[in-house]
Enzyme design. Structure first.
Site, PDB file in Angstrom:
ATOM      1  CD  GLU A 111      18.371 -15.537  96.621  1.00 38.52           C
ATOM      2  OE1 GLU A 111      18.468 -16.774  96.647  1.00 38.52           O
ATOM      3  OE2 GLU A 111      17.290 -14.952  96.725  1.00 38.52           O
TER       4      GLU A 111
ATOM      5  CD  GLU B 283      15.407 -11.450 100.390  1.00 34.72           C
ATOM      6  OE1 GLU B 283      16.113 -10.803  99.593  1.00 34.72           O
ATOM      7  OE2 GLU B 283      14.818 -12.495 100.090  1.00 34.72           O
TER       8      GLU B 283
ATOM      9  NE  ARG C  54      19.713 -27.777  94.594  1.00 33.25           N
ATOM     10  CZ  ARG C  54      19.278 -27.671  95.858  1.00 33.25           C
ATOM     11  NH1 ARG C  54      18.084 -27.215  96.103  1.00 33.25           N
ATOM     12  NH2 ARG C  54      20.036 -28.041  96.862  1.00 33.25           N
TER      13      ARG C  54
ATOM     14  NE  ARG D 121      19.817 -23.823  96.116  1.00 31.30           N
ATOM     15  CZ  ARG D 121      19.879 -24.044  97.425  1.00 31.30           C
ATOM     16  NH1 ARG D 121      20.872 -24.733  97.937  1.00 31.30           N
ATOM     17  NH2 ARG D 121      18.931 -23.599  98.226  1.00 31.30           N
TER      18      ARG D 121
ATOM     19  CG  HIS E  60      12.095 -18.658 101.623  1.00 25.30           C
ATOM     20  ND1 HIS E  60      11.290 -19.740 101.801  1.00 25.30           N
ATOM     21  CD2 HIS E  60      13.222 -19.107 101.037  1.00 25.30           C
ATOM     22  CE1 HIS E  60      11.923 -20.815 101.350  1.00 25.30           C
ATOM     23  NE2 HIS E  60      13.092 -20.465 100.879  1.00 25.30           N
TER      24      HIS E  60
ATOM     25  CG  ASN F  41      14.459 -16.701  92.870  1.00 22.42           C
ATOM     26  OD1 ASN F  41      14.593 -17.523  91.975  1.00 22.42           O
ATOM     27  ND2 ASN F  41      15.157 -16.734  93.978  1.00 22.42           N
TER      28      ASN F  41
ATOM     29  CB  THR G 266      17.373 -20.447 101.400  1.00 21.86           C
ATOM     30  OG1 THR G 266      17.795 -20.372 100.039  1.00 21.86           O
ATOM     31  CG2 THR G 266      18.466 -19.901 102.291  1.00 21.86           C
TER      32      THR G 266
ATOM     33  CG  HIS H  73      12.057 -22.789  90.987  1.00 18.04           C
ATOM     34  ND1 HIS H  73      12.887 -23.856  91.285  1.00 18.04           N
ATOM     35  CD2 HIS H  73      11.881 -22.125  92.154  1.00 18.04           C
ATOM     36  CE1 HIS H  73      13.167 -23.840  92.574  1.00 18.04           C
ATOM     37  NE2 HIS H  73      12.575 -22.790  93.127  1.00 18.04           N
TER      38      HIS H  73
ATOM     39  CG  HIS I 270      20.597 -19.322  95.505  1.00 14.57           C
ATOM     40  ND1 HIS I 270      19.950 -19.916  96.557  1.00 14.57           N
ATOM     41  CD2 HIS I 270      21.916 -19.383  95.793  1.00 14.57           C
ATOM     42  CE1 HIS I 270      20.836 -20.319  97.454  1.00 14.57           C
ATOM     43  NE2 HIS I 270      22.049 -20.022  96.996  1.00 14.57           N
TER      44      HIS I 270
HETATM   45  N1  PXP Z   1      14.907 -14.722  98.970  1.00 11.51           N
HETATM   46  C1  PXP Z   1      15.906 -15.582  99.253  1.00 11.51           C
HETATM   47  C2  PXP Z   1      17.099 -15.074  99.984  1.00 11.51           C
HETATM   48  C3  PXP Z   1      15.836 -16.938  98.823  1.00 11.51           C
HETATM   49  O1  PXP Z   1      16.835 -17.781  99.114  1.00 11.51           O
HETATM   50  C4  PXP Z   1      14.710 -17.347  98.073  1.00 11.51           C
HETATM   51  C5  PXP Z   1      14.629 -18.752  97.564  1.00 11.51           C
HETATM   52  O2  PXP Z   1      15.639 -18.963  96.646  1.00 11.51           O
HETATM   53  C6  PXP Z   1      13.705 -16.398  97.802  1.00 11.51           C
HETATM   54  C7  PXP Z   1      13.824 -15.104  98.273  1.00 11.51           C
HETATM   55  C8  PXP Z   1      12.490 -16.740  96.994  1.00 11.51           C
HETATM   56  O3  PXP Z   1      11.724 -17.684  97.679  1.00 11.51           O
HETATM   57  P1  PXP Z   1      10.475 -18.340  96.955  1.00 11.51           P
HETATM   58  O4  PXP Z   1      10.999 -19.064  95.748  1.00 11.51           O
HETATM   59  O5  PXP Z   1       9.928 -19.265  97.996  1.00 11.51           O
HETATM   60  O6  PXP Z   1       9.541 -17.241  96.592  1.00 11.51           O
END
Ligand code: PXP
Length: 238
Positions: free
Chosen positions: A69, A150, A49, A45, A191, A7, A100, A10, A43
């Site tokens: 996402e 997931e 952001r 949003r 997550h 992901n 999330t 960031h 994601h």
């Molecule tokens: N999976 C989903 C569905 C999420 O919403 C997120 C956070 O955006 C992640 C995975 C990744 O989480 P993390 O950034 O805490 O590894």
């Protein structure tokens, strides 16, 4: 073989802090795949952001397997149908949350989620639902006709990080993974994961995909620091 989805939200958070183009989410996506990631997760949003529509457009133009996402919202569904990502994972979204916070409420929004999942399934986009580790939610995911779930691993991750007893939470995740697998639903986890959580969860055979973001980007900064500083020292030496 278990798959790793990276992901990169960031990366966009850091870029947006200065409003420029660096670091570039598309370039980082290409690098992540080059270094072994199986897919990229973003994601989009409602408040944009971090990742924005332009990032999405650029990444879908490549051959990179993209997991988008999205909140369960008709406007977002239309964006997915228009851009045609490889995968979509529906997530709950609250404007003020930092990240999330929990899984989808599949009972309250059953009809809406089913409608969106069917539209995406018809377009051959792989569908996934982000759910808490609850057997009832696994069953509802089947009723909705989602191809994957997931499982939200945030609670487990927090328990592990704070050295609390995580056995019960792990058991729930294991039980849901086995149940989903028996119903023909592919299981993913995501997550809050770090090396330790990923290692513990990797022992569950039914989990086929891990989606990890914040920790990977944080570690990349930490591990990558040496190379960047060495390069700058070389540049300014004289
Ligand atoms: N999976 C989903 C569905 C999420 O919403 C997120 C956070 O955006 C992640 C995975 C990744 O989480 P993390 O950034 O805490 O590894």
């Amino acid at each position: 073989m278990k798959r790793l989805g990276v992901n990169i939200d960031h990366v966009a958070t850091i870029r947006n802090a200065r409003g420029g183009a660096h670091p570039n989410p598309l370039e980082i996506s290409k690098q992540a795949i080059k270094f072994g990631a199986d897919s990229i997760t973003i994601h989009l949003r409602e408040d944009r952001r971090h990742i924005n529509d332009n990032d999405l457009k650029k990444i879908v133009k490549t051959k990179i397997p993209l997991n988008l996402e999205l909140a369960c919202d008709y406007k977002m569904m239309k964006i997915a149908l228009k851009n045609n990502p490889t995968f979509v994972c529906l997530v709950p979204e609250k404007r003020k949350e930092i990240t999330t916070e929990g899984g989808l409420n599949l009972i309250k929004y059953f009809k809406k989620i089913k409608f969106i999942v069917n539209r995406l399934n018809n377009k051959k986009i792989r569908t996934s639902l982000f759910i808490n580790p609850s057997l009832r939610d696994v069953l509802y995911s089947k009723k909705i006709n989602a191809k994957c779930i997931e499982i939200h691993t945030g609670k487990l991750s927090n328990l592990i990080k704070t050295n609390k007893n995580y056995k019960h939470e792990l058991k729930k995740i294991k039980r849901c993974s086995k149940y989903a697998n028996s119903l023909g639903i592919e299981v993913h986890a995501g997550h809050g994961m770090d090396y330790k959580t990923a290692k513990i969860l990797s022992k569950i055979d039914e989990i086929k995909e891990f989606n990890i973001g914040h920790f990977i980007i944080g570690e990349a900064i930490s591990i990558g620091l040496m190379n960047v500083i060495k390069r700058f020292k070389k540049i300014i030496r004289k």
